[in-house]
Design an enzyme around this catalytic site. Structure first.
Site, PDB file in Angstrom:
ATOM      1  N   SER A   1      36.793  31.112  27.134  1.00 57.59           N
ATOM      2  CA  SER A   1      37.028  32.525  26.766  1.00 57.59           C
ATOM      3  C   SER A   1      37.403  32.571  25.319  1.00 57.59           C
ATOM      4  O   SER A   1      38.733  31.917  25.059  1.00 57.59           O
ATOM      5  CB  SER A   1      38.215  33.092  27.842  1.00 57.59           C
ATOM      6  OG  SER A   1      38.837  34.265  27.162  1.00 57.59           O
TER       7      SER A   1
ATOM      8  N   ASP B   1      37.991  33.270  36.955  1.00 57.43           N
ATOM      9  CA  ASP B   1      38.719  33.943  35.655  1.00 57.43           C
ATOM     10  C   ASP B   1      40.312  33.893  35.704  1.00 57.43           C
ATOM     11  O   ASP B   1      40.822  34.894  36.454  1.00 57.43           O
ATOM     12  CB  ASP B   1      37.938  35.165  35.013  1.00 57.43           C
ATOM     13  CG  ASP B   1      38.349  35.552  33.629  1.00 57.43           C
ATOM     14  OD1 ASP B   1      38.971  34.878  33.075  1.00 57.43           O
ATOM     15  OD2 ASP B   1      38.187  36.304  33.140  1.00 57.43           O
TER      16      ASP B   1
ATOM     17  N   GLY C   1      43.696  31.137  34.451  1.00 59.99           N
ATOM     18  CA  GLY C   1      44.328  29.900  34.752  1.00 59.99           C
ATOM     19  C   GLY C   1      43.660  28.658  35.228  1.00 59.99           C
ATOM     20  O   GLY C   1      44.111  27.825  35.882  1.00 59.99           O
TER      21      GLY C   1
ATOM     22  N   MET D   1      39.287  37.642  39.999  1.00 55.78           N
ATOM     23  CA  MET D   1      40.412  37.244  38.811  1.00 55.78           C
ATOM     24  C   MET D   1      41.331  36.428  39.696  1.00 55.78           C
ATOM     25  O   MET D   1      41.809  36.836  40.600  1.00 55.78           O
ATOM     26  CB  MET D   1      40.935  38.583  38.462  1.00 55.78           C
ATOM     27  CG  MET D   1      40.112  39.480  37.515  1.00 55.78           C
ATOM     28  SD  MET D   1      39.318  38.606  35.924  1.00 55.78           S
ATOM     29  CE  MET D   1      40.986  38.326  35.322  1.00 55.78           C
TER      30      MET D   1
ATOM     31  N   MET E   1      39.646  44.400  26.013  1.00 52.89           N
ATOM     32  CA  MET E   1      40.796  45.196  26.773  1.00 52.89           C
ATOM     33  C   MET E   1      41.103  46.444  25.909  1.00 52.89           C
ATOM     34  O   MET E   1      41.063  46.366  24.704  1.00 52.89           O
ATOM     35  CB  MET E   1      41.949  44.195  26.696  1.00 52.89           C
ATOM     36  CG  MET E   1      41.585  42.866  27.527  1.00 52.89           C
ATOM     37  SD  MET E   1      43.320  41.812  27.300  1.00 52.89           S
ATOM     38  CE  MET E   1      42.736  40.247  28.127  1.00 52.89           C
TER      39      MET E   1
ATOM     40  N   HIS F   1      33.372  40.746  29.311  1.00 48.32           N
ATOM     41  CA  HIS F   1      34.123  41.077  30.445  1.00 48.32           C
ATOM     42  C   HIS F   1      35.058  42.363  30.041  1.00 48.32           C
ATOM     43  O   HIS F   1      35.661  42.159  29.379  1.00 48.32           O
ATOM     44  CB  HIS F   1      35.045  39.971  30.997  1.00 48.32           C
ATOM     45  CG  HIS F   1      36.034  40.153  32.171  1.00 48.32           C
ATOM     46  ND1 HIS F   1      37.142  39.425  32.230  1.00 48.32           N
ATOM     47  CD2 HIS F   1      36.358  41.159  32.752  1.00 48.32           C
ATOM     48  CE1 HIS F   1      37.903  39.964  33.073  1.00 48.32           C
ATOM     49  NE2 HIS F   1      37.447  40.899  33.622  1.00 48.32           N
TER      50      HIS F   1
ATOM     51  N   ASP G   1      36.446  38.827  26.259  1.00 49.87           N
ATOM     52  CA  ASP G   1      37.350  39.545  26.964  1.00 49.87           C
ATOM     53  C   ASP G   1      37.855  40.934  26.226  1.00 49.87           C
ATOM     54  O   ASP G   1      38.202  40.801  24.953  1.00 49.87           O
ATOM     55  CB  ASP G   1      38.848  39.095  27.302  1.00 49.87           C
ATOM     56  CG  ASP G   1      38.446  37.864  28.239  1.00 49.87           C
ATOM     57  OD1 ASP G   1      38.209  38.149  29.459  1.00 49.87           O
ATOM     58  OD2 ASP G   1      38.609  36.760  27.947  1.00 49.87           O
TER      59      ASP G   1
ATOM     60  N   HIS H   1      32.525  33.584  26.910  1.00 54.37           N
ATOM     61  CA  HIS H   1      33.258  34.633  27.700  1.00 54.37           C
ATOM     62  C   HIS H   1      33.979  35.641  26.724  1.00 54.37           C
ATOM     63  O   HIS H   1      34.803  34.860  25.923  1.00 54.37           O
ATOM     64  CB  HIS H   1      34.122  33.897  28.939  1.00 54.37           C
ATOM     65  CG  HIS H   1      34.632  35.061  29.533  1.00 54.37           C
ATOM     66  ND1 HIS H   1      34.134  35.414  30.724  1.00 54.37           N
ATOM     67  CD2 HIS H   1      36.167  35.574  29.533  1.00 54.37           C
ATOM     68  CE1 HIS H   1      34.811  36.678  31.397  1.00 54.37           C
ATOM     69  NE2 HIS H   1      35.985  36.309  30.565  1.00 54.37           N
TER      70      HIS H   1
ATOM     71  N   GLY I   1      40.174  29.694  28.959  1.00 54.25           N
ATOM     72  CA  GLY I   1      40.620  30.076  27.674  1.00 54.25           C
ATOM     73  C   GLY I   1      41.612  29.154  27.108  1.00 54.25           C
ATOM     74  O   GLY I   1      41.363  27.930  26.511  1.00 54.25           O
ATOM     75  N   SER I   2      42.885  29.305  27.724  1.00 57.52           N
ATOM     76  CA  SER I   2      44.070  28.310  26.802  1.00 57.52           C
ATOM     77  C   SER I   2      43.595  26.891  27.343  1.00 57.52           C
ATOM     78  O   SER I   2      44.035  26.011  26.328  1.00 57.52           O
ATOM     79  CB  SER I   2      45.141  28.619  27.543  1.00 57.52           C
ATOM     80  OG  SER I   2      45.504  30.013  27.915  1.00 57.52           O
TER      81      SER I   2
ATOM     82  N   GLY J   1      44.553  40.862  31.546  1.00 61.47           N
ATOM     83  CA  GLY J   1      45.395  41.316  30.634  1.00 61.47           C
ATOM     84  C   GLY J   1      45.726  40.184  29.587  1.00 61.47           C
ATOM     85  O   GLY J   1      46.103  40.702  28.332  1.00 61.47           O
TER      86      GLY J   1
ATOM     87  N   MET K   1      37.644  45.014  30.445  1.00 63.78           N
ATOM     88  CA  MET K   1      38.766  45.270  31.169  1.00 63.78           C
ATOM     89  C   MET K   1      39.088  46.561  30.587  1.00 63.78           C
ATOM     90  O   MET K   1      40.403  46.825  29.821  1.00 63.78           O
ATOM     91  CB  MET K   1      39.875  44.294  31.059  1.00 63.78           C
ATOM     92  CG  MET K   1      39.661  43.029  31.902  1.00 63.78           C
ATOM     93  SD  MET K   1      40.495  41.723  31.140  1.00 63.78           S
ATOM     94  CE  MET K   1      39.527  41.178  29.970  1.00 63.78           C
TER      95      MET K   1
ATOM     96  N   GLY L   1      45.719  35.945  28.507  1.00 62.18           N
ATOM     97  CA  GLY L   1      45.387  34.420  28.624  1.00 62.18           C
ATOM     98  C   GLY L   1      46.626  33.764  29.066  1.00 62.18           C
ATOM     99  O   GLY L   1      48.018  34.253  28.805  1.00 62.18           O
ATOM    100  N   GLY L   2      46.599  32.564  29.317  1.00 62.75           N
ATOM    101  CA  GLY L   2      47.644  31.607  29.663  1.00 62.75           C
ATOM    102  C   GLY L   2      48.580  32.034  30.577  1.00 62.75           C
ATOM    103  O   GLY L   2      49.836  31.340  30.771  1.00 62.75           O
TER     104      GLY L   2
END
Ligand code: DX5
Ligand code: ZN
Length: 220
Positions: A9, A176, A178, A138, A38, A67, A36, A34, A198-199, A143, A69, A145-146
């Site tokens: 991500s 998607d 964590g 999800m 938002m 993706h 995101d 990926h 992501g993170s 909303g 959102m 990352g991390g």
């Protein structure tokens, strides 16, 4: 045996040097980028919009997994197709006429994904699962990352796999939020086809190696 797809991500990338991170993903064993989007309405956060996606699209060599959102995603389906999205995922919770939205995505030549929030049961997809190419489960509230992985996700994958089999659907299961080296093996074992990370990727010392390690995860 097909290997799990990895979709880093870019939300966790260095926006001061986005080209470098996109190229790292290009050269890695990742399968998709990926992305995101938002809007600050469907989710509390705003990420980035069309001009940034245009830059990503210019440098990316792998499929763009976008993706959304955002509320009322129908407004932008054509635009995302023009910007090079190959997979376009909308949220179940954001679409009143989901069937129409899914058809509109496919009419633009993209694969259609539907994302469900952690509180949304998989069985709401029962009458659309045949029409979609991907379900994004999800594993955090969308909303940011991390965030920490929600354990109930494993049970949702189990139920979703059952639904996909029952309806003879080809939909892929994407997870998607964590995702890390600790939960990836169990997610793959339960039936995940695509892992978004992501993170865990971008905050690691060697993102390319981290992607390779995730990609090598196999069911024991
Ligand atoms: C969350 C986004 C995710 C996010 C994942 O709303 O949809 O794609 O970037 O980030 P991590 O892997 O850090 O949870
Ligand atoms: Zn995402």
């Amino acid at each position: 045996m097909t290997h799990v797809k990895i979709a880093p991500s870019l939300l966790a990338a260095d926006f001061g040097n986005l080209q470098k991170d996109v190229e790292m993903v290009n050269q890695s064993e990742a399968d998709w980028h990926h992305i995101d989007i938002m809007d600050g309405v469907f989710v509390p956060n705003i990420s980035f919009g069309m001009p940034v996606l245009k830059v990503i699209s210019r440098h990316a060599t792998k499929p763009l997994d976008v993706h959304l959102m955002i509320v009322d995603p129908d407004r932008y389906i054509k635009t995302f197709a023009q910007l090079g999205a190959q997979i376009l995922t909308v949220h179940y919770e954001a679409c009143t006429h989901l069937h129409r939205t899914v058809q509109a995505i496919k009419d633009e030549g993209m694969q259609a994904g539907v994302a469900i929030n952690p509180h949304t049961p998989v069985n709401v997809l029962s009458d659309i699962i045949d029409d979609i190419d991907l379900v994004c489960v999800m594993s955090v509230n969308p909303g940011y990352g991390g965030q920490s992985f929600i354990e109930n996700t494993y049970e949702k994958i189990r139920k979703l796999k059952k639904l996909i089999a029952k309806k003879d659907s080809n939909a892929l299961i994407e997870i998607d939020g964590g995702v890390n080296a600790n939960n990836a093996p169990k997610l793959v074992e339960k039936g995940a086809d695509v892992l978004v990370a992501g993170s865990f990727v971008f905050r690691s010392d060697n993102p390319k190696q981290t992607i390779a390690d995730l990609s090598a995860v196999e069911v024991s």
